[in-house]
Write an enzyme that holds these catalytic residues in place. Structure first.
Site, PDB file in Angstrom:
ATOM      1  N   GLY A  76       4.579   2.121   4.979  1.00  0.00           N
ATOM      2  CA  GLY A  76       4.245   0.799   4.480  1.00  0.00           C
ATOM      3  C   GLY A  76       2.878   0.770   3.836  1.00  0.00           C
ATOM      4  O   GLY A  76       2.663   0.073   2.832  1.00  0.00           O
ATOM      5  N   THR A  77       1.940   1.522   4.394  1.00  0.00           N
ATOM      6  CA  THR A  77       0.598   1.589   3.807  1.00  0.00           C
ATOM      7  C   THR A  77       0.651   2.182   2.408  1.00  0.00           C
ATOM      8  O   THR A  77       0.011   1.679   1.480  1.00  0.00           O
ATOM      9  CB  THR A  77      -0.330   2.420   4.701  1.00  0.00           C
ATOM     10  OG1 THR A  77      -0.512   1.736   5.953  1.00  0.00           O
ATOM     11  CG2 THR A  77      -1.683   2.635   4.052  1.00  0.00           C
ATOM     12  N   GLN A 116       5.799  -7.467   8.730  1.00  0.00           N
ATOM     13  CA  GLN A 116       6.080  -8.095  10.022  1.00  0.00           C
ATOM     14  C   GLN A 116       7.275  -9.029   9.986  1.00  0.00           C
ATOM     15  O   GLN A 116       7.889  -9.291  11.018  1.00  0.00           O
ATOM     16  CB  GLN A 116       4.844  -8.876  10.515  1.00  0.00           C
ATOM     17  CG  GLN A 116       3.740  -8.022  11.070  1.00  0.00           C
ATOM     18  CD  GLN A 116       4.143  -7.265  12.325  1.00  0.00           C
ATOM     19  OE1 GLN A 116       5.101  -7.612  13.019  1.00  0.00           O
ATOM     20  NE2 GLN A 116       3.409  -6.204  12.635  1.00  0.00           N
ATOM     21  N   SER A 137       7.698  -1.867   5.951  1.00  0.00           N
ATOM     22  CA  SER A 137       7.539  -0.648   6.732  1.00  0.00           C
ATOM     23  C   SER A 137       8.622  -0.582   7.795  1.00  0.00           C
ATOM     24  O   SER A 137       8.752  -1.493   8.620  1.00  0.00           O
ATOM     25  CB  SER A 137       6.155  -0.630   7.389  1.00  0.00           C
ATOM     26  OG  SER A 137       5.923   0.589   8.053  1.00  0.00           O
ATOM     27  N   ALA A 138       9.412   0.489   7.784  1.00  0.00           N
ATOM     28  CA  ALA A 138      10.601   0.566   8.632  1.00  0.00           C
ATOM     29  C   ALA A 138      10.289   0.530  10.120  1.00  0.00           C
ATOM     30  O   ALA A 138      11.054  -0.037  10.903  1.00  0.00           O
ATOM     31  CB  ALA A 138      11.397   1.828   8.297  1.00  0.00           C
ATOM     32  N   HIS A 139       9.178   1.143  10.549  1.00  0.00           N
ATOM     33  CA  HIS A 139       8.932   1.199  11.992  1.00  0.00           C
ATOM     34  C   HIS A 139       8.560  -0.166  12.568  1.00  0.00           C
ATOM     35  O   HIS A 139       8.518  -0.334  13.783  1.00  0.00           O
ATOM     36  CB  HIS A 139       7.848   2.234  12.319  1.00  0.00           C
ATOM     37  CG  HIS A 139       6.459   1.826  11.959  1.00  0.00           C
ATOM     38  ND1 HIS A 139       5.915   2.029  10.717  1.00  0.00           N
ATOM     39  CD2 HIS A 139       5.485   1.232  12.691  1.00  0.00           C
ATOM     40  CE1 HIS A 139       4.676   1.586  10.686  1.00  0.00           C
ATOM     41  NE2 HIS A 139       4.393   1.089  11.876  1.00  0.00           N
ATOM     42  N   CYS A 143     -13.969  -4.962  21.592  1.00  0.00           N
ATOM     43  CA  CYS A 143     -14.198  -4.018  22.685  1.00  0.00           C
ATOM     44  C   CYS A 143     -13.162  -2.902  22.706  1.00  0.00           C
ATOM     45  O   CYS A 143     -13.340  -1.905  23.398  1.00  0.00           O
ATOM     46  CB  CYS A 143     -14.165  -4.755  24.020  1.00  0.00           C
ATOM     47  SG  CYS A 143     -15.350  -6.081  24.156  1.00  0.00           S
TER      48      CYS A 143
END
Length: 460
Positions: A69-70, A177, A194-196, A320
């Site tokens: 996807g990136t 998403q 993005s498939a995952h 954090c």
């Protein structure tokens, strides 16, 4: 062990597993070759493209499979900017885009282009009219996610797309998403996924570019995927990705309603069970499976570790938990509390019993973390003789600066100020957020020899 981080990577869908195993046997050959095995592989690739295009809402010849996807985002942004370079070099993005979009924007700036970030409301959504006003004559491309990866807020894509169309500016939508839950509203020019994120295998992304959009792929030319994604196609993974997208879409209405009810339970119960919690994101216009909340006086990394030991896998946008010790750019843009941040994103099939147990263990874990940090249970009430107080929290990381502020605010008279000295970037976000939660006045930030001085006035 309940896995509550589907927004990062959803578990492999059973249909994806079946399709992957089948394609390993049938789709190993080069789909560009004309012999029997190549023709068989080509048929699988074409079928996968048609299935994915149906899910996206585009023509098969408008869709390209990428390695992630990136990569789809990078290729989409660079290609659209290059194709419209004669129009201008201005790129418009929302302040809460995925980091891949912001990284591509930073690269564009490094190459001499300009980037305009559109601010968001406290819910994390852009105002469509504000987005539209950013579309100047020299704008080459605009980017707007369909829904937030971090807080689940849905963006006004349809309204923004209409404004982009009126301005003659193509709109790239990061739909990673939301694709599992339905197609993106019409009007977009480019779309990345993005498939995952929807239960397909990792290593498969998709980029759709509408016909008529000026697009010039960057980098060395290649005969694969119309020159937009060089390299040999990972055909078994592509087949599994397309099959799983179709499968999750078939389940989306029923599973979305079920998960939304579970998320509603978390949204309502966490503030009731845990003191000093802020649930962030739009309560209505949001993805059905995702909820994010932040706990005052809590070290996010410690809380996630405690949840992991209790058997729950969740993620966080808290500074954090980051190696850079800077708060999430999404939470920062929203102006909400970042310390003790927890993102719960439920995968398909999540059991009610797992959510109930999460709600059972969370209060005790938060209380334990706060006790270790010596966080205040209640602010002191005895007035101090001085009208102001300075708290030196230099060298201390979140949430210590806010804890130190909370400990002393009750010790100054109403109307007096407390100045917190801090060199932690998270304090710039969390101290104003604490003031909003505690109904105290955030006066502002002043320069200091080290870090910054944050001034708070006691109102009650």
């Amino acid at each position: 062990m309940p896995y509550f981080d589907a927004a990062s990577a959803a578990p492999l869908h059973p249909v994806a597993r079946q399709a992957l195993l089948a394609a390993l046997d049938e789709g190993w050959a080069d789909p560009a070759r004309l012999y029997r095995e190549g023709r068989r592989a080509r048929l699988l690739l074409d079928a996968a493209r048609e299935a994915a295009a149906e899910g996206v809402g585009c023509r098969p010849d408008e869709l390209t499979f990428t390695s992630s996807g990136t990569r789809a985002v990078y290729s989409g942004i660079s290609g659209a900017l290059a194709g419209r370079r004669r129009v201008g070099r201005r790129l418009v993005v929302s302040a809460v885009e995925h980091s891949s979009v912001l990284h591509a924007a930073a690269d564009h700036e490094d190459r001499g282009g300009t980037v305009h970030q559109v601010p968001v409301e406290r819910t994390g959504a852009v105002d469509a009219e504000t987005f539209g006003r950013a579309l100047t004559e020299d704008t080459a491309l605009a980017c707007l996610q369909s829904a937030s990866h971090e807080v689940g807020t849905e963006q006004p894509v349809a309204e923004a797309a209409g404004l982009c169309r009126a301005a003659g500016v193509p709109l790239l939508v990061d739909a990673a998403q939301s694709l599992a839950w339905g197609p993106v509203p019409e009007g977009w020019s480019l779309l990345a996924g993005s498939a995952h994120k929807w239960g397909g295998p990792a290593g498969v992304g998709l980029l759709a570019v509408r016909k008529g959009v000026r697009f010039a792929p960057q980098g060395p030319a290649d005969e694969r995927e119309s020159g937009r994604a060089p390299g040999f196609e990972n055909l078994p993974a592509i087949v599994a990705a397309a099959a799983s997208l179709r499968a999750v879409r078939a389940e989306a209405e029923a599973e979305g309603a079920r998960l939304r009810a579970l998320v509603d339970r978390i949204r309502a119960r966490v503030p009731a069970l845990v003191p000093d919690v802020e649930v962030v994101g739009d309560p209505v216009r949001r993805l059905p499976h995702l909820v994010t909340f932040s706990c005052l006086y809590v070290d996010g990394e410690t809380l996630l570790g405690e949840l992991d030991r209790a058997g729950f896998s969740v993620s966080s946008g808290s500074s954090c938990t980051s190696s850079t010790l800077t708060p999430s750019h999404v939470l920062k843009a929203m102006g909400v509390l970042s310390e003790g941040n927890v993102r719960v994103s439920l995968p398909r099939g999540t059991a009610e019993e797992d959510v109930d147990r999460f709600l059972e263990v969370l209060p005790g874990l938060v209380a334990g973390v706060r006790e270790k940090l010596d966080a205040p249970v209640a602010a002191a009430s005895s007035p101090a003789p001085d009208d102001s107080l300075v708290v030196d929290a230099l060298g201390k990381r979140c949430p210590i600066p806010v804890i130190e502020l909370a400990k002393v605010i009750g010790g100054v008279p109403v109307g007096a100020t407390v100045t917190v000295l801090s060199d932690d970037e998270a304090a710039r976000l969390d101290i104003p957020a604490w003031c909003a939660m505690r109904e105290q006045e955030y006066v502002g930030e002043e320069p200091a020899d080290r870090g910054a001085a944050y001034v708070v006035r006691r109102l009650s």
